[in-house]
Design an enzyme around this catalytic site. Structure first.
Site, PDB file in Angstrom:
ATOM      1  N   HIS A  34      11.569   6.237   7.136  1.00  0.00           N
ATOM      2  CA  HIS A  34      11.400   7.383   8.027  1.00  0.00           C
ATOM      3  C   HIS A  34      12.638   8.258   7.960  1.00  0.00           C
ATOM      4  O   HIS A  34      13.747   7.767   7.837  1.00  0.00           O
ATOM      5  CB  HIS A  34      11.202   6.902   9.477  1.00  0.00           C
ATOM      6  CG  HIS A  34      10.563   7.928  10.347  1.00  0.00           C
ATOM      7  ND1 HIS A  34      11.285   8.910  10.965  1.00  0.00           N
ATOM      8  CD2 HIS A  34       9.273   8.129  10.684  1.00  0.00           C
ATOM      9  CE1 HIS A  34      10.462   9.682  11.672  1.00  0.00           C
ATOM     10  NE2 HIS A  34       9.242   9.239  11.520  1.00  0.00           N
ATOM     11  N   ASP A  49       2.671   4.334  10.505  1.00  0.00           N
ATOM     12  CA  ASP A  49       1.499   4.237   9.622  1.00  0.00           C
ATOM     13  C   ASP A  49       1.289   2.849   9.033  1.00  0.00           C
ATOM     14  O   ASP A  49       0.271   2.604   8.387  1.00  0.00           O
ATOM     15  CB  ASP A  49       1.639   5.252   8.477  1.00  0.00           C
ATOM     16  CG  ASP A  49       1.496   6.670   8.999  1.00  0.00           C
ATOM     17  OD1 ASP A  49       2.324   7.522   8.638  1.00  0.00           O
ATOM     18  OD2 ASP A  49       0.572   6.911   9.797  1.00  0.00           O
ATOM     19  N   HIS A  93       3.278  11.875   4.681  1.00  0.00           N
ATOM     20  CA  HIS A  93       3.260  12.141   6.128  1.00  0.00           C
ATOM     21  C   HIS A  93       2.069  11.386   6.736  1.00  0.00           C
ATOM     22  O   HIS A  93       1.959  10.182   6.569  1.00  0.00           O
ATOM     23  CB  HIS A  93       3.210  13.668   6.332  1.00  0.00           C
ATOM     24  CG  HIS A  93       3.371  14.166   7.726  1.00  0.00           C
ATOM     25  ND1 HIS A  93       3.829  13.414   8.767  1.00  0.00           N
ATOM     26  CD2 HIS A  93       3.135  15.401   8.252  1.00  0.00           C
ATOM     27  CE1 HIS A  93       3.866  14.151   9.870  1.00  0.00           C
ATOM     28  NE2 HIS A  93       3.442  15.363   9.592  1.00  0.00           N
TER      29      HIS A  93
HETATM   30  C1  SDX Z   1       5.077   9.936   9.288  1.00  0.00           C
HETATM   31  O1  SDX Z   1       8.808  12.928  10.507  1.00  0.00           O
HETATM   32  C2  SDX Z   1       8.043  12.246  11.284  1.00  0.00           C
HETATM   33  O2  SDX Z   1       8.310  12.036  12.450  1.00  0.00           O
HETATM   34  C3  SDX Z   1       6.774  11.755  10.636  1.00  0.00           C
HETATM   35  C4  SDX Z   1       5.907  10.820  11.497  1.00  0.00           C
HETATM   36  C5  SDX Z   1       5.280  11.559  12.670  1.00  0.00           C
HETATM   37  O3  SDX Z   1       4.956  10.890  13.686  1.00  0.00           O
HETATM   38  O4  SDX Z   1       5.029  12.774  12.544  1.00  0.00           O
HETATM   39  O5  SDX Z   1       6.674   9.748  11.987  1.00  0.00           O
HETATM   40  C6  SDX Z   1       4.722  10.266  10.702  1.00  0.00           C
HETATM   41  O6  SDX Z   1       4.920  10.765   8.438  1.00  0.00           O
HETATM   42  C7  SDX Z   1       5.686   8.582   9.002  1.00  0.00           C
HETATM   43  C8  SDX Z   1       6.077   8.431   7.490  1.00  0.00           C
HETATM   44  C9  SDX Z   1       4.813   8.057   6.708  1.00  0.00           C
HETATM   45  N1  SDX Z   1       5.127   8.065   5.267  1.00  0.00           N
HETATM   46  C10 SDX Z   1       5.197   6.916   4.568  1.00  0.00           C
HETATM   47  O7  SDX Z   1       5.105   5.790   5.060  1.00  0.00           O
HETATM   48  C11 SDX Z   1       5.398   7.127   3.067  1.00  0.00           C
HETATM   49  C12 SDX Z   1       6.474   6.176   2.557  1.00  0.00           C
HETATM   50  N2  SDX Z   1       7.786   6.611   3.101  1.00  0.00           N
HETATM   51  C13 SDX Z   1       8.607   7.426   2.266  1.00  0.00           C
HETATM   52  O8  SDX Z   1       7.961   8.300   1.421  1.00  0.00           O
HETATM   53  C14 SDX Z   1       9.812   7.989   3.019  1.00  0.00           C
HETATM   54  O9  SDX Z   1      10.376   6.951   3.696  1.00  0.00           O
HETATM   55  C15 SDX Z   1       9.628   9.162   3.973  1.00  0.00           C
HETATM   56  C16 SDX Z   1       8.902  10.294   3.329  1.00  0.00           C
HETATM   57  C17 SDX Z   1       8.898   8.747   5.198  1.00  0.00           C
HETATM   58  C18 SDX Z   1      11.015   9.642   4.376  1.00  0.00           C
HETATM   59  O10 SDX Z   1      11.626  10.132   3.228  1.00  0.00           O
HETATM   60  P1  SDX Z   1      13.151  10.653   3.223  1.00  0.00           P
HETATM   61  O11 SDX Z   1      13.714  10.670   4.600  1.00  0.00           O
HETATM   62  O12 SDX Z   1      13.190  11.906   2.430  1.00  0.00           O
HETATM   63  O13 SDX Z   1      13.939   9.505   2.473  1.00  0.00           O
HETATM   64  P2  SDX Z   1      14.117   9.421   0.900  1.00  0.00           P
HETATM   65  O14 SDX Z   1      12.800   9.625   0.219  1.00  0.00           O
HETATM   66  O15 SDX Z   1      15.253  10.301   0.523  1.00  0.00           O
HETATM   67  O16 SDX Z   1      14.520   7.878   0.727  1.00  0.00           O
HETATM   68  C19 SDX Z   1      15.871   7.451   0.855  1.00  0.00           C
HETATM   69  C20 SDX Z   1      15.952   6.205  -0.038  1.00  0.00           C
HETATM   70  C21 SDX Z   1      15.515   6.481  -1.478  1.00  0.00           C
HETATM   71  O17 SDX Z   1      16.161   5.478  -2.296  1.00  0.00           O
HETATM   72  P3  SDX Z   1      17.397   5.969  -3.253  1.00  0.00           P
HETATM   73  O18 SDX Z   1      16.951   7.233  -3.966  1.00  0.00           O
HETATM   74  O19 SDX Z   1      18.526   6.209  -2.299  1.00  0.00           O
HETATM   75  O20 SDX Z   1      17.623   4.811  -4.177  1.00  0.00           O
HETATM   76  O21 SDX Z   1      15.020   5.206   0.445  1.00  0.00           O
HETATM   77  C22 SDX Z   1      14.023   4.996  -0.544  1.00  0.00           C
HETATM   78  C23 SDX Z   1      14.050   6.186  -1.485  1.00  0.00           C
HETATM   79  O22 SDX Z   1      13.557   5.806  -2.775  1.00  0.00           O
HETATM   80  N3  SDX Z   1      12.737   4.927   0.152  1.00  0.00           N
HETATM   81  C24 SDX Z   1      11.760   4.099  -0.163  1.00  0.00           C
HETATM   82  C25 SDX Z   1      10.746   4.357   0.764  1.00  0.00           C
HETATM   83  N4  SDX Z   1      11.135   5.321   1.611  1.00  0.00           N
HETATM   84  C26 SDX Z   1      12.381   5.681   1.213  1.00  0.00           C
HETATM   85  N5  SDX Z   1      11.651   3.176  -1.152  1.00  0.00           N
HETATM   86  C27 SDX Z   1      10.473   2.493  -1.175  1.00  0.00           C
HETATM   87  N6  SDX Z   1       9.440   2.673  -0.292  1.00  0.00           N
HETATM   88  C28 SDX Z   1       9.550   3.600   0.661  1.00  0.00           C
HETATM   89  N7  SDX Z   1       8.531   3.783   1.533  1.00  0.00           N
END
Ligand code: SDX
Length: 436
Positions: A307, A363, A268
C-alpha cells in the site's frame, strides 16, 4: 511556533529564501520566487504519482500509515464497523457528524426513495454484450445517468448537488445489481425501499419468484460492514480522479464515471478480483513457496499486498478476516481462505516483504468473502465501487466549497526537442520511426 519556516539557499545565486511551513508542508507556489535569472520561470517540484505531494486539505478521512490507523471524521473505523449501518456512516462522511435518530430515519427514507432508475436506462444496459464486465456496465450506466439529469450540471447550487448525491448513492446498488442480472439473462428486480441498503441490494441481485425477498441477516450485516470499510480512503487514485475531473465543473455523474474507471485498475480496486485469480492459480499450499519466489524475482506481484500509505497491517484487512469467519458460518468455509492465510503467514516472515513493509491490504481477503456469498470475481470491484461512491461524493463536495479550489492542471518538466525548422514532406529522408 514562530520558527515554522524553511530557509532555502539557492547555490546558483547564493540567494536565501524563507518560506512558511504549514501543517508539515510548504506551498509549492512559494518556490516559484526562486529564480536563476530574470527570465527564469522559477522552481517547481517534481513528484510523479504524487508520492510526497498534498493535493488538498481535507477533513473527511485520516490515515496513519505507520500505525495502521483509519478514521472517518475522527471516528476509528473499528468502532464504526462494529456499531453503525452503512447509510449512517455515509451520513457521517458527507455531513461531518453522526446522525441523530430522526436525521438517520430521514436520510434512510430519502436515499431509499431514489433507488429506481429510468426504464430507458434498462434498455441502455440491455445493449451490453451478455458477457460485458460489470465494471464496464457500471461505468457506462453512471455516465449515462448524466443525460437523464441535465440539472446536475448546476454544481454551484448546494441543493442541486445534494439531490445528485442522494440519487447516486441510491441508484448505485440498482445499477450494480442490474449489471449482474443482465449477465445471467435474468429479469431486473425492482428495488424494495422497505429493506435496508444491503438487503435491498441482495434483493435486486438474488430475488427469484418469491413474493418478498428475505435476506440472510448475517450476510446482510457482513455486506454492510464491507461497505463501511470501503466507503472512503482519503486521496487514493480514484478519489484523486474524482477531485480532478470535478475541478473542471463536470457534472457529478460524468465525474463519478471517471472515478469508476480509475478504481477498475488492477493496482487499485481491481486488485480484489486479481487476488482470487492469483489464489486459483496457486491452487494449494504446497505451491505457495514457488509463487513467492516468482514475486521476489520481480516476475509477479502478490496481489492484495502492499500500500502507498499503510506500512503496517491495513486495519480494514484485519476486520475483513473476522467478517469472513462469520460469513463462513452461513455459507460454508471458502477453501481459498486457507491458501490466503498461509500466503500471509509465509510473506510476513520473509525479508523481501518485511524490508518493503508489505502487508495485506483491503483487497487481500475481501474477494474470498464475496465468492463465498455467491459473487463472481468480475463483480468484486463493483462491490468496492458501490460504497466508495459515498467517499467520492464527500470528497467532491468538499473540493467544490474549498476556497483553494481551482481546475486541476499540473505543470511538467519538458524534455523534448528544442525549437527546430519545419521539413517539407518531399525533403524528409527515410528514417527509423521511434515508436512512443
Ligand atoms: C487499494 O491508495 C489507497 O488508499 C488505495 C485503497 C483504497 O481504499 O482506495 O487502499 C485500495 O487500491 C489497495 C491496493 C490494491 N492493490 C494491490 O493489492 C496490487 C498489489 N500492490 C501493489 O501493486 C502496490 O503495493 C501498490 C500499487 C498498492 C502500491 O504501490 P507503490 O506505493 O507505488 O509501491 P511500489 O510499487 O513502488 O513498491 C515498492 C516496492 C517495490 O520493490 P522494489 O522496486 O523497491 O524492489 O515494493 C514492491 C515493489 O516491487 N511491491 C511489491 C508489491 N507491492 C509493492 N512486490 C510484490 N507484490 C506486491 N504487491
Amino acid at each position: 511556533m514562530d520558527n515554522e519556516t524553511l530557509t532555502i539557499t539557492d547555490n546558483r545565486t547564493n540567494q536565501t529564501y524563507t518560506v512558511p511551513i504549514y501543517r508539515g508542508s510548504i506551498r509549492a507556489m512559494d518556490l516559484r520566487q526562486i529564480k536563476n535569472g530574470a527570465d527564469d520561470f522559477g522552481l517547481m517540484t517534481y513528484d510523479p504519482a504524487f508520492m510526497n505531494t498534498a493535493s488538498c486539505q481535507s477533513a473527511i478521512t485520516y490515515l496513519d500509515g505507520e500505525k495502521g490507523i483509519l478514521r472517518y471524521r475522527g471516528y476509528p473505523i473499528e468502532e464504526l464497523a462494529e456499531d453503525c449501518s452503512f447509510l449512517e456512516v455515509a451520513y457521517l462522511l458527507l455531513n461531518g457528524e453522526l446522525p441523530t435518530q430522526d436525521e438517520l430515519d430521514n436520510w434512510n427514507h430519502e436515499v431509499m426513495r431514489h433507488t429506481m432508475i429510468h426504464e430507458n436506462l434498462k434498455k441502455f444496459m440491455d445493449g451490453f454484450h451478455h458477457d460485458a464486465h460489470p465494471m464496464g456496465v457500471l461505468m457506462g450506466s453512471v455516465a449515462a445517468l448524466s443525460t437523464f439529469y441535465p440539472d446536475a450540471r448546476n454544481i454551484s447550487d448546494a441543493k442541486c448537488r445534494r439531490k445528485q448525491v442522494v440519487r447516486l448513492i441510491g441508484k448505485m446498488p440498482t445499477l450494480a445489481a442490474y449489471a449482474y442480472r443482465h449477465r445471467l439473462g435474468l429479469p431486473y428486480i425492482y428495488p424494495d425501499p422497505e429493506l435496508c441498503y444491503a438487503k435491498n441490494y441482495m434483493n435486486m441481485l438474488w430475488k427469484r419468484t418469491e413474493p418478498k425477498y428475505v435476506a440472510n441477516p448475517v450476510l446482510a450485516r457482513a455486506l454492510e460492514v464491507l461497505f463501511i470499510l470501503h466507503a472512503d480512503h482519503e486521496q487514493n487514485c480514484s478519489t484523486s480522479v474524482m477531485r480532478a475531473v470535478g475541478s473542471s465543473h463536470a457534472d457529478p455523474y460524468a465525474t463519478t464515471a471517471a472515478a469508476i474507471a480509475a478504481l477498475w485498475g488492477p493496482l487499485h480496486g481491481g486488485a480484489n478480483e486479481e487476488v482470487l485469480r492469483m489464489l486459483d492459480e496457486i491452487g494449494s499450499n504446497d505451491r505457495i513457496p514457488a509463487f513467492i519466489e516468482q514475486v521476489k524475482q520481480g516476475k509477479r506481484k502478490l496481489m492484495g499486498f502492499g500500500h502507498r500509505v499503510y506500512k503496517n497491517y491495513d486495519p480494514r484487512a484485519r476486520i475483513i478476516k473476522r467478517v469472513a469467519e462469520e460469513v463462513f458460518q452461513v455459507t460454508g468455509r471458502n477453501p481459498k481462505i486457507d491458501i490466503a492465510l498461509e500466503l500471509e503467514r509465509i510473506a510476513l516472515s520473509d525479508e523481501y516483504f518485511i524490508q518493503r513493509k508489505l502487508y495485506p491490504n483491503v483487497d487481500f481477503y475481501s474477494g474470498i468473502i464475496y465468492q463465498a456469498m455467491g459473487f463472481t470475481p468480475d463483480q468484486f470491484t463493483v462491490l468496492f465501487g458501490i460504497p466508495r461512491t459515498v467517499g467520492w461524493l464527500a470528497q467532491w463536495q468538499e473540493m467544490l466549497v474549498d476556497t483553494d479550489k481551482k481546475i486541476a492542471r499540473p505543470r511538467q518538466i519538458y524534455i523534448g526537442e528544442d525549437a527546430r525548422n519545419f521539413v517539407p514532406l518531399t525533403q524528409r529522408g527515410k528514417r527509423q520511426l521511434v515508436t512512443a
